[in-house]
Design an enzyme around this catalytic site. Structure first.
Site, short mmCIF file in Angstrom:
data_model
loop_
_atom_site.label_atom_id
_atom_site.label_comp_id
_atom_site.label_asym_id
_atom_site.label_seq_id
_atom_site.Cartn_x
_atom_site.Cartn_y
_atom_site.Cartn_z
N ASP A 186 -4.72 6.51 4.93
CA ASP A 186 -3.61 5.67 5.36
C ASP A 186 -4.08 4.45 6.17
O ASP A 186 -3.43 3.41 6.15
CB ASP A 186 -2.64 6.52 6.20
CG ASP A 186 -1.30 5.84 6.41
OD1 ASP A 186 -0.72 5.37 5.41
OD2 ASP A 186 -0.85 5.77 7.57
N HIS A 200 -6.65 -0.85 6.38
CA HIS A 200 -6.60 -1.73 7.55
C HIS A 200 -7.95 -1.84 8.28
O HIS A 200 -8.43 -2.95 8.57
CB HIS A 200 -5.56 -1.22 8.56
CG HIS A 200 -4.17 -1.11 8.01
ND1 HIS A 200 -3.65 -2.01 7.10
CD2 HIS A 200 -3.20 -0.20 8.23
CE1 HIS A 200 -2.41 -1.65 6.80
NE2 HIS A 200 -2.12 -0.56 7.47
N LYS A 233 0.84 -1.18 0.00
CA LYS A 233 0.00 0.00 0.00
C LYS A 233 0.89 1.25 0.00
O LYS A 233 2.05 1.15 0.44
CB LYS A 233 -0.95 -0.01 1.19
CG LYS A 233 -0.27 0.26 2.53
CD LYS A 233 -1.24 0.73 3.57
CE LYS A 233 -0.48 1.48 4.62
NZ LYS A 233 -1.12 2.15 5.64
P1 NAP Z 1 12.60 3.64 1.23
O1 NAP Z 1 13.25 3.37 2.54
O2 NAP Z 1 12.61 5.03 0.69
O3 NAP Z 1 13.31 2.69 0.16
C1 NAP Z 1 13.12 2.81 -1.22
C2 NAP Z 1 13.96 1.76 -1.94
O4 NAP Z 1 13.72 1.90 -3.35
C3 NAP Z 1 15.46 1.90 -1.73
O5 NAP Z 1 16.03 0.61 -1.68
C4 NAP Z 1 15.92 2.61 -3.00
O6 NAP Z 1 17.27 2.31 -3.22
C5 NAP Z 1 14.98 1.97 -4.03
N1 NAP Z 1 14.79 2.79 -5.23
C6 NAP Z 1 14.40 4.09 -5.31
N2 NAP Z 1 14.30 4.47 -6.59
C7 NAP Z 1 14.65 3.39 -7.35
C8 NAP Z 1 14.75 3.17 -8.73
N3 NAP Z 1 14.51 4.11 -9.65
N4 NAP Z 1 15.11 1.94 -9.14
C9 NAP Z 1 15.37 0.94 -8.26
N5 NAP Z 1 15.28 1.10 -6.94
C10 NAP Z 1 14.93 2.32 -6.48
O7 NAP Z 1 11.08 3.17 1.19
P2 NAP Z 1 10.35 2.12 2.18
O8 NAP Z 1 9.97 2.81 3.42
O9 NAP Z 1 11.15 0.88 2.27
O10 NAP Z 1 8.98 1.85 1.41
C11 NAP Z 1 8.91 1.06 0.23
C12 NAP Z 1 7.45 0.90 -0.19
O11 NAP Z 1 6.71 0.25 0.84
C13 NAP Z 1 6.72 2.23 -0.42
O12 NAP Z 1 5.77 2.02 -1.41
C14 NAP Z 1 6.01 2.47 0.90
O13 NAP Z 1 4.86 3.26 0.73
C15 NAP Z 1 5.64 1.05 1.28
N6 NAP Z 1 5.45 0.83 2.71
C16 NAP Z 1 6.50 1.04 3.57
C17 NAP Z 1 6.32 0.80 4.92
C18 NAP Z 1 7.45 0.97 5.91
O14 NAP Z 1 7.25 0.62 7.07
N7 NAP Z 1 8.59 1.47 5.51
C19 NAP Z 1 5.08 0.34 5.39
C20 NAP Z 1 4.02 0.13 4.48
C21 NAP Z 1 4.24 0.37 3.14
P3 NAP Z 1 18.23 3.22 -4.15
O15 NAP Z 1 18.05 4.63 -3.68
O16 NAP Z 1 19.58 2.68 -3.99
O17 NAP Z 1 17.74 3.01 -5.51
#
Ligand code: NAP
Length: 483
Positions: free
Chosen positions: A235, A240, A148
């Site tokens: 959100d 949820h 999500k």
């Molecule tokens: P994040 O910490 O910002 O990580 C983003 C990842 O994507 C990094 O590994 C980044 O690595 C990679 N990335 C960015 N641009 C890219 C590109 N053009 N090509 C390939 N890789 C790329 O984000 P996150 O918090 O893990 O969240 C990821 C997803 O899960 C999002 O959709 C978020 O809404 C969802 N989500 C997250 C959580 C949470 O708890 N964090 C919870 C629910 C949902 P590089 O910069 O090296 O490319």
């Protein structure tokens, strides 16, 4: 109780965004735990993908650090780290460009299940899905997993669904709502449909109302700017809380299979009556002496109207639930981190005992966190002499105690990743389900955005705004204490 671990078929799990927060904290630790218990076959592989240049050896070091920080449950787990890291490799791929795709394709096996987990910003979902197809990686053995938010309204959700379906069949698309992977949420289905006790009572004749609460003690903190584009309605409520409502309200499915379960959930969403403005309270936490930062400090917009709290009354317009409201409540910076569903039963039609001050009546409480478990509030005679007085006691079952010595305490992500590999979509949202939920939420948001109302301010560490309490008080009911 001995937990059964059924190994899954060999697979290649490709995690896009493998260096990101979600991958480090949840996805990769989840996989590691399944490896430790022997569910992950030795020839399964994890392929990390992100933009930054890195050798596989550097990525393995990065994963080792993440696992040491987030994943060790038992001292023995550490010994398994090297064996797990043997199956890990890394490819540098730009999801928005053409770098790295051929290398990724070369790593995949034709005869193994391949799962592409998109743990990246939703704006990249379409580009990744299109390129997976263009580079011949979207095969019948493929599945695609998305996190999500699934859009921010009906229109964007439809566009996202179209993009995904352009490259993958609906049976290959896994939309994760990690709440559905929680033990207690699935237990709600077992409780309802594996026992004959509840079903005769599970309707408006016997249930006065249902309260669904998901409260967080943390504020938006570092996610302020992102959260300000979304708010609690988008959100939390649209996904949820809606899922919890569906599982509580749905009719018994004909079978425990993905479409039978999801068909019943869609019927619940379709039966929701439009929510009235007077039945919705939006709140925003403010600065108090004990809490120096308000929501607006983090949102960066000093005039932000985005809600960090929602309470609302929801009516399910069908035969089973007519006259039994569902009250939903979710918010940040509240008294405690706690999630539960409370099913509150009606009073006996005729009471033969003296009135008991403060009596709340029977309730079945399904606790999602903390201490996953089930509590049944019941009325007994107060022990001792001096006439018959009533007292309320609870029959309490905390799963960790009840299942001690073998209950398999999986994190939601562990279970869901293995379901993806097995090809079981029961605990994932179907495209039409997501769209139906937005279809119901959109008019609520549109009415709010067209109004000039401010969210009601509430103190950090409390139970939310005063009006949220009134939502129940005005109908002679009251919320359960948070926490
Ligand atoms: P994040 O910490 O910002 O990580 C983003 C990842 O994507 C990094 O590994 C980044 O690595 C990679 N990335 C960015 N641009 C890219 C590109 N053009 N090509 C390939 N890789 C790329 O984000 P996150 O918090 O893990 O969240 C990821 C997803 O899960 C999002 O959709 C978020 O809404 C969802 N989500 C997250 C959580 C949470 O708890 N964090 C919870 C629910 C949902 P590089 O910069 O090296 O490319």
């Amino acid at each position: 109780m001995v937990s059964r671990v059924i190994p899954v078929a060999p697979f290649d799990l490709v995690v896009f965004g493998a260096t990101g927060d979600l991958a480090r904290r949840k996805i990769i630790p989840g996989l590691f735990h399944r490896f430790v218990v022997g569910q992950m076959p030795k020839d399964a592989r994890l392929i990390g993908v992100a933009r930054r240049e890195m050798q596989s050896s550097e990525f393995r070091d990065f994963i080792r650090d993440s696992l040491l920080e987030f994943a060790l449950r038992a001292p023995d787990d550490k010994e398994q780290l090297d064996a797990f890291l043997d199956v890990v490799t890394y490819v540098c791929v730009d999801a928005a460009g053409d770098t790295g795709w051929t290398e990724l394709q070369a790593k995949l096996r034709d005869d193994a299940v391949r799962a592409f987990y998109l743990s990246v910003a939703p704006a990249l979902f379409g580009e990744i899905a299109d390129r997976l197809s263009a580079y011949g990686m979207a095969t019948p053995l493929s599945r695609i997993v998305v996190e999500k938010p699934f859009g921010k309204d009906l229109e964007t959700a439809q566009a996202l669904n179209q993009t995904l379906r352009r490259n993958f069949a609906e049976e290959q698309i896994y939309r994760i709502d990690h709440y559905l992977g929680k033990e207690t949420v699935q237990n709600l289905m077992a409780l309802r449909f594996a026992n004959s006790l509840w079903e005769p009572l599970w309707n408006a004749t016997h249930i006065d109302h249902v309260q669904i609460t998901v409260s967080e003690s943390l504020g938006v903190e570092g996610r302020g700017e992102y959260y300000d584009q979304s708010g609690a309605m988008r959100d939390m409520v649209q996904n949820h809380l809606m899922q919890l409502l569906c599982l509580t309200a749905m009719e018994p499915p004909s079978d425990y299979n993905p479409d039978a379960v999801r068909n019943e959930k869609v019927k619940v969403i379709s039966a929701l009556k439009p929510a009235l403005p007077e039945d919705i309270v939006r709140g925003q936490y403010r600065e108090t002496p004990g809490n120096k930062d308000s929501y607006r400090d983090h949102a960066k917009d000093p005039h932000s109207r985005t809600e960090s709290f929602v309470a609302m009354k929801v009516n399910v317009g069908n035969w089973r639930w007519s006259g039994t409201p569902f009250y939903l409540r979710t918010g940040k910076k509240l008294r405690a981190r706690s999630s539960e569903i409370a099913v509150v039963f009606r009073d006996p039609p005729h009471m033969i005992f003296p009135k008991m001050e403060g009596r709340r009546g029977n309730a079945l409480i399904i606790r999602l966190q903390p201490d996953e478990g089930i509590t049944l509030r019941t009325t007994i005679k107060e022990p001792g002499p001096g006439g018959l007085r009533l007292a309320e006691v609870t029959l309490d079952m905390t799963f960790a105690d009840a299942l001690a010595g073998g209950g398999d305490t999986q994190d939601a992500y562990e279970r869901l990743i293995m379901d993806v590999i097995r090809g079981d979509q029961t605990l994932f949202m179907r495209g039409d389900e997501v769209e139906a939920a937005w279809n119901w939420v959109d008019p609520i948001n549109a009415a709010w955005e067209a109004s000039s109302r401010e969210p009601e301010k509430y103190d950090a560490g409390g139970s939310g705004p005063e009006d949220a309490l009134m939502l129940l008080h005005r109908e002679g009911r009251r919320w359960r204490e948070i926490g």
